[in-house]
Each structure stands twice: as structure tokens, then as C-alpha cells.
Design a protein around this motif. Sequence first.
Motif, PDB file in Angstrom:
ATOM      1  N   ASP A  85      -0.412  19.944 -13.233  1.00  0.00           N
ATOM      2  CA  ASP A  85      -0.887  19.201 -14.406  1.00  0.00           C
ATOM      3  C   ASP A  85       0.225  19.073 -15.438  1.00  0.00           C
ATOM      4  O   ASP A  85       0.468  17.986 -15.976  1.00  0.00           O
ATOM      5  CB  ASP A  85      -2.085  19.902 -15.065  1.00  0.00           C
ATOM      6  N   ARG A  86       0.897  20.190 -15.724  1.00  0.00           N
ATOM      7  CA  ARG A  86       1.961  20.180 -16.735  1.00  0.00           C
ATOM      8  C   ARG A  86       3.131  19.301 -16.292  1.00  0.00           C
ATOM      9  O   ARG A  86       3.703  18.560 -17.091  1.00  0.00           O
ATOM     10  CB  ARG A  86       2.436  21.606 -17.014  1.00  0.00           C
ATOM     11  N   LEU A  87       3.488  19.400 -15.016  1.00  0.00           N
ATOM     12  CA  LEU A  87       4.597  18.592 -14.503  1.00  0.00           C
ATOM     13  C   LEU A  87       4.231  17.108 -14.476  1.00  0.00           C
ATOM     14  O   LEU A  87       5.062  16.247 -14.764  1.00  0.00           O
ATOM     15  CB  LEU A  87       5.014  19.081 -13.117  1.00  0.00           C
ATOM     16  N   GLU A  88       2.995  16.807 -14.146  1.00  0.00           N
ATOM     17  CA  GLU A  88       2.542  15.416 -14.114  1.00  0.00           C
ATOM     18  C   GLU A  88       2.505  14.843 -15.534  1.00  0.00           C
ATOM     19  O   GLU A  88       2.872  13.680 -15.748  1.00  0.00           O
ATOM     20  CB  GLU A  88       1.161  15.325 -13.469  1.00  0.00           C
ATOM     21  N   LYS A  89       2.095  15.636 -16.505  1.00  0.00           N
ATOM     22  CA  LYS A  89       2.066  15.193 -17.902  1.00  0.00           C
ATOM     23  C   LYS A  89       3.462  14.795 -18.376  1.00  0.00           C
ATOM     24  O   LYS A  89       3.620  13.852 -19.149  1.00  0.00           O
ATOM     25  CB  LYS A  89       1.499  16.311 -18.782  1.00  0.00           C
ATOM     26  N   ARG A  90       4.481  15.489 -17.864  1.00  0.00           N
ATOM     27  CA  ARG A  90       5.869  15.169 -18.207  1.00  0.00           C
ATOM     28  C   ARG A  90       6.448  14.086 -17.285  1.00  0.00           C
ATOM     29  O   ARG A  90       7.633  13.780 -17.372  1.00  0.00           O
ATOM     30  CB  ARG A  90       6.729  16.434 -18.114  1.00  0.00           C
ATOM     31  N   GLU A  91       5.633  13.580 -16.373  1.00  0.00           N
ATOM     32  CA  GLU A  91       6.011  12.545 -15.411  1.00  0.00           C
ATOM     33  C   GLU A  91       7.111  13.005 -14.459  1.00  0.00           C
ATOM     34  O   GLU A  91       7.929  12.204 -13.998  1.00  0.00           O
ATOM     35  CB  GLU A  91       6.393  11.249 -16.130  1.00  0.00           C
TER      36      GLU A  91
END
Length: 155
Positions: A85-91
Motif C-alpha cells: 500500500d505504501r509503495l503503491e501510494k508513492r507510485e
Amino acid sequence: MTKGPGRTRKKPAMAPCPEETAFVELVRTMDMLSRGPMRILKSEDLSPTQYNVLRILRGSPQGLPCGEIASRMVTRDPDVTRLLDRLEKRELVSRCRENQDRRTVIARISDEGLELLGRMDEPVQSAHRQQLGHLGRERLRALTELLREMRSRVE
């Protein structure tokens, strides 16, 4: 035994066994070795586990399900979904449902994630060379074999 009125002498502490001594030295060494790369990760606002996930996904461009990512991680993290989730939020990663089995979510590293790792490769490798290069190739190979053997007995 007493030493003077009402005083008891403490029993001398047991000398640590060689296994305990080796364990303590491993923990101390790991703590010291992790500090160099940790500064590099911090400069990119990444945790060691996030960095680990990005490296795992770079090695599997076709993407991986969460369970497979978890099984390949250096340190176990029970909440891979939150990490993603955190990595996806940062794209830095993307996720999508697999066509054949809609229950399976596949994570892939994004171009931004690849760029970030590309920037970090040399500084991280340089830190490792600075920390461990003095051992030379043969001793590093021997150390790696010893560590793998140790892990094979406790996993």
C-alpha cells in the motif's frame, strides 16, 4: 557462602558458551553493518523492508503475488499488503488482479520504482564494499557459506 555478617556472596556468572558468543557477535555486527545502507535508504524515505520488496519485484518483472513476495523477503513482515500500500501510494509499485484467478493480486515494480533502485544501486553497493571489501572474495564466499549453513539449521 557468606562474607561478613548477613552478606551472601553471589554465585559467579556462567561463562557464555561459544554458540552464545557467536550469536552476540552476529547481532552486534548486523547492527553495525546495517547503519551504512540505512542512511542511504533514509535519504530516499524507504524502510529496509520496502527496499527489499522493490528489489524482489525488480527481479521478477512479470510481477508476484503477495505470498510469494513474503516468502522471498530477507526479514519476515506479516503485513506485506500494507507495505505494498505504501509503495503503491508513492507510485513505486502497481497491483492488479490476475485474470485467471481474481482472488490473486499481482504486484509489479513501476518505472518510478526501477528509477529509484537505479539511483540507489551504486551507493548501496559502495557501502557494502566499504564495509566488507577488506575480507576479500574467498573469505566473503566462506562467510556466506557459513551463514547459509547456519540458516538452513534454524529455518
